[in-house]
Design an enzyme around this catalytic site. Structure first.
Site, PDB file in Angstrom:
ATOM      1  N   SER A 438       0.835  -1.200   0.000  1.00 47.02           N
ATOM      2  CA  SER A 438       0.000   0.000   0.000  1.00 47.02           C
ATOM      3  C   SER A 438       0.869   1.248   0.000  1.00 47.02           C
ATOM      4  O   SER A 438       0.371   2.344  -0.178  1.00 47.02           O
ATOM      5  CB  SER A 438      -0.927   0.001   1.219  1.00 47.02           C
ATOM      6  OG  SER A 438      -0.160  -0.059   2.391  1.00 47.02           O
ATOM      7  N   HIS A 459      -3.246  -3.617  -5.367  1.00 43.82           N
ATOM      8  CA  HIS A 459      -3.518  -3.116  -4.014  1.00 43.82           C
ATOM      9  C   HIS A 459      -4.975  -3.360  -3.628  1.00 43.82           C
ATOM     10  O   HIS A 459      -5.882  -2.711  -4.151  1.00 43.82           O
ATOM     11  CB  HIS A 459      -3.165  -1.621  -3.962  1.00 43.82           C
ATOM     12  CG  HIS A 459      -3.392  -1.001  -2.632  1.00 43.82           C
ATOM     13  ND1 HIS A 459      -3.714   0.322  -2.461  1.00 43.82           N
ATOM     14  CD2 HIS A 459      -3.351  -1.529  -1.378  1.00 43.82           C
ATOM     15  CE1 HIS A 459      -3.867   0.579  -1.177  1.00 43.82           C
ATOM     16  NE2 HIS A 459      -3.666  -0.528  -0.499  1.00 43.82           N
ATOM     17  N   GLU A 471      -6.569  -1.478  -6.745  1.00 42.51           N
ATOM     18  CA  GLU A 471      -5.732  -0.628  -7.589  1.00 42.51           C
ATOM     19  C   GLU A 471      -4.694  -1.519  -8.284  1.00 42.51           C
ATOM     20  O   GLU A 471      -4.007  -2.300  -7.620  1.00 42.51           O
ATOM     21  CB  GLU A 471      -5.008   0.423  -6.736  1.00 42.51           C
ATOM     22  CG  GLU A 471      -5.929   1.519  -6.222  1.00 42.51           C
ATOM     23  CD  GLU A 471      -5.184   2.557  -5.380  1.00 42.51           C
ATOM     24  OE1 GLU A 471      -5.318   3.740  -5.669  1.00 42.51           O
ATOM     25  OE2 GLU A 471      -4.471   2.162  -4.432  1.00 42.51           O
ATOM     26  N   ASN A 509      -4.869   6.075  -1.270  1.00 43.42           N
ATOM     27  CA  ASN A 509      -4.223   6.562  -0.048  1.00 43.42           C
ATOM     28  C   ASN A 509      -3.732   7.996  -0.198  1.00 43.42           C
ATOM     29  O   ASN A 509      -3.673   8.745   0.771  1.00 43.42           O
ATOM     30  CB  ASN A 509      -3.060   5.651   0.351  1.00 43.42           C
ATOM     31  CG  ASN A 509      -3.575   4.401   1.041  1.00 43.42           C
ATOM     32  OD1 ASN A 509      -4.711   4.376   1.514  1.00 43.42           O
ATOM     33  ND2 ASN A 509      -2.761   3.364   1.080  1.00 43.42           N
TER      34      ASN A 509
END
Ligand SMILES: C[C@H](O)CC(=O)SCCNC(=O)CCNC(=O)[C@H](O)C(C)(C)COP(=O)(O)OP(=O)(O)OC[C@H]1O[C@@H](n2cnc3c(N)ncnc32)[C@H](O)[C@@H]1OP(=O)(O)O
Length: 715
Positions: A438, A459, A471, A509
């Protein structure tokens, strides 16, 4: 089948609705929209349906029964055509569409002979409303069969009699549950609730429907429980009061369709079905024109389009994936192995350095499957079969058979390098290495690989079995085939993949971090914890940011933050609280305390946290101001991501934020929301916040340009 041996077409064969007759006096109404793989109901069919009904009414003395069925192999009717609804320009126009549907279904219901719907595959929205206007329903027991009124998920209510007929068929409480959630029932559940009368194997569907239709109309009796729960005014009042309370807790007033559903059902029960339908159509018209529905419809269009995309250029074919291996049996590894085995149906090997890790992944899978067994979604035999798809080991045995290896080990670059090298040594030369990092750049992980073209980021979000987004992150040297292969695999696992660039934080993120930091800064400014969480819940997020920090883990936040700050600059600087919290043993839910206290369930705010952080909590800003403050940091960062090519399109950015973070779906995602506000207004708001809180709010170049040129993200 009688219908196939003796057919006499009286409506032109190319039409979506065609009638034929059997020798036994049974009529068959086939729905088969020409040129489309999915049946949907369109206004253009009104004349055809009108002629079919004219004919059925004219021949009523000869007809002994009617079966309504689909000419498609795998679907009944998926509802009204959503594109048609999106094309409406006034509420009146949409209301008329609903009224037209209601009138046709009323004529169908009024036919004097027994009308039976034979259902296989999706029977949703207007499709189920059509089936509800029939006197009986038979469906197949296939996994493909799903029945529901999902209109609420499009910001609508069922507009063709669904709000009136379903409560009268299955009772108020069960129908409220179905219509307010939009849930799609499996065949057995639909039978249990009384939505369908029979649930049979596909091979005998039409035969059973035929036999039933020839038997004559059923007389439906309602149970005492139904009467007590909604059939009498007192019980009804109670059921509606409770449902309204629960709905408001969930929607916080952001979803007008939910309120309308409650009003219309109640009104119909008080004033009768005719007035009820009028009210239903009126509300349908209003809701079709609402911005909430437009946003929610855009999610449907986006996800439908994404189902067809490969993630790679034209002509790039994905490799076939027959087996998968997962490195690491922790929370993520357990979840990834689960969606691989039970959703994608692929055998999976979990490797961990310790037996405990493997046991953990196995237990994780068993728990999820056993939950499904208890809810009768799968049988015990199916549970065992699915468990047998997963095996574990502490070595690389069997890795030579894996087409894709997904690593989910600890976030440590040298450990990831070791994993790449060990996999390259033990797997095949064409095995893909997908890393579920991540925070670490994929190019850095790939730098240890002999075959970097096979290294890609994949991800997942926690909990993997629930979160719909993945992702996919190629680094500069990842081959297109590798991307196409993992995109296809993620879809098979039931995920919606978006391909994003290999930059710090990737997309989700990266937009989440500044939003969370801002919430933490509001806290350090003295705003109370629940006030901040409530502000963002009211804005439409599924959890507040402080609760989210507890869920994700304060330690995880502490690890990711410096990476983002180093790579992306000062605006990612997180407030200096992580160390203090971690020293006090506050990692969040997993340690029983963070900002809140936990003992299994979430308890209240742990007030001692204020003392620890030397704060005197008091509400200063309104909830709305706090929400806008945090959301603006996310919006600005999302615009930057689009500008830098981190996401390829505003659409991908919206889906990523909604599916990865829970950005309020009724706003349509950060980009649609910015379009609603207008770039000029977003820039104004950001500038106001620069004055109040500092330069981290400075609007990005893209937004400044868009504000100047009065541009939008979507046409
Ligand atoms: C008056 C009424 O009360 C109002 C209504 O009925 S509103 C509509 C309510 N119905 C819905 O919300 C169902 C929407 N559809 C779905 O959820 C899913 O398509 C499904 C579960 C039926 C099937 O999913 P899946 O098998 O993955 O197929 P999917 O790729 O989504 O759809 C296949 C095709 O059907 C189309 N489609 C499915 N339902 C549609 C609908 N209601 N309107 C228009 N197109 C629809 C898709 O756009 C796609 O078209 P394309 O191939 O040309 O792109």
């Amino acid at each position: 089948m009688t219908e196939q041996t003796n057919t006499e077409h009286t409506v032109e064969p190319q039409s979506a609705f065609s009638l034929s007759y059997g020798e036994n006096g049974l009529a068959w109404l086939k729905i088969d929209v020409p040129g489309e793989k999915m049946n949907t109901l369109q206004a253009a069919f009104a004349t055809q349906v009108g002629s079919v009904l004219d004919e059925l009414e004219a021949k009523k003395a000869e007809i002994k029964g009617l079966v309504v069925y689909s000419g498609k192999p795998d679907n009944f009717v998926a509802g009204a055509d959503i594109r048609m609804l999106a094309a409406c320009t006034t509420a009146k126009e949409a209301e008329q569409l609903a009224t037209q549907g209601q009138q046709m279904f009323q004529r169908l219901e009024a036919l004097p002979f027994h009308v039976v719907a034979a259902i296989h595959g999706p029977c949703l929205g207007g499709g189920l409303e059509l089936a509800l206007a029939c006197h009986s329903r038979v469906c197949t027991d296939s996994d493909a069969t799903k029945l529901g009124l999902p209109e609420v998920q499009l910001g609508l209510l069922p507009g063709s009699g669904g709000t009136q007929r379903l409560p009268r068929l299955i009772g108020v409480a069960n129908s409220l549950d179905m219509i307010l959630t939009g849930k799609q029932l499996r065949a057995k559940k639909a039978k249990k609730l009384g939505v369908v009368d029979e649930c049979v194997p596909e091979s005998i569907l039409l035969k059973v429907a035929e036999t039933l239709a020839l038997k004559g109309k059923p007389v439906r009796k309602h149970s005492f429980q139904d009467w007590a729960m909604g059939g009498n005014p007192v019980g009804r009042g109670l059921v509606f009061d409770q449902a309204r309370k629960k709905t408001r807790e969930k929607t916080r007033g952001n979803y007008p369709a939910a309120e309308a559903i409650l009003d219309v059902i109640k009104y119909g029960l008080q004033h009768g079905i005719v007035k009820g339908q009028k009210e239903e159509a009126r509300w349908f018209g209003e809701l079709v024109m609402s911005s909430e529905s437009a946003s929610l419809r855009s999610i449907f269009f986006a996800t439908t389009a994404m189902k067809k995309e490969t993630g790679a250029g034209d002509g790039i074919k994905p490799a076939e994936v027959k087996r998968v291996a997962v490195l690491g049996g922790g929370l993520m590894g357990g979840g990834i192995s689960h969606v691989t085995a039970s959703k994608a149906g692929l055998p999976v090997k979990v490797k961990d350095i310790a037996n405990d890790g493997i046991l953990n992944a196995m237990a994780y899978n068993f728990k999820l499957l056993d939950k499904k067994r208890k809810r009768k979604i799968i049988s015990k035999a199916e549970l065992q079969k699915q468990m047998l798809m997963i095996n574990g080991g502490v070595d690389y045995q069997g890795f030579d058979k894996a087409d894709v290896v997904i690593e989910a080990v600890f976030e440590d670059l040298s450990l990831k390098h070791q994993m790449v090298q060990e996999v390259e040594a033990h797997a095949r030369p064409d095995t893909i290495f997908a890393t579920n990092t991540s925070s670490l750049p994929i190019n850095q992980i790939a730098s240890a690989a002999e075959r970097p073209e096979l290294v890609v980021g994949l991800h997942y979000f926690s909990p993997v079995e629930k979160m719909p987004l993945v992702e996919v992150i190629p680094h500069a040297g990842t081959s297109e085939r590798t991307v196409a292969t993992v995109v296809k695999l993620a879809k098979k696992q039931g995920k919606t993949p978006i391909v994003v660039a290999d930059k710090a934080g990737f997309y989700v993120n990266r937009i989440l971090a500044p939003y969370m930091n801002e919430a933490a800064l509001a806290l350090l400014g003295g705003e109370p914890i629940e006030h901040i969480d409530n502000a963002l819940l009211d804005f439409g997020f599924p959890v507040g940011p402080i609760t989210l920090l507890d869920e994700v883990g304060v330690d995880v936040g502490a690890k990711i933050s410096p990476i983002l700050e180093t790579e992306l600059g000062d605006r990612f600087k997180s407030p200096d609280v992580f160390d203090i919290l971690l020293k006090d043993g506050r990692k969040g839910r997993k340690t029983g305390k963070g900002f809140y206290l936990y003992n299994g369930k979430k308890k209240g705010v742990d007030k001692s946290v204020y003392k620890l952080l030397k704060l005197n909590p008091a509400r200063k800003a309104s909830g709305h101001d706090i929400a806008i403050r945090c959301a603006l940091m996310m919006l600005n960062e999302a615009a930057r991501c689009l500008d830098e090519g981190v996401v390829h399109s505003a659409r991908d950015g919206d889906i990523g934020a909604i599916f990865g973070i829970g950005f309020p779906p009724f706003l349509g995602g950060p980009f649609r929301y910015m379009d609603q506000l207008g770039a000029k207004r977003v820039v104004e708001l950001l500038n106001e916040h620069v004055n109040k809180y500092g330069d981290r709010f400075l609007p990005c170049e893209r937004l400044l340009q868009m504000a100047q040129d009065e541009q939008r993200f979507y046409d």
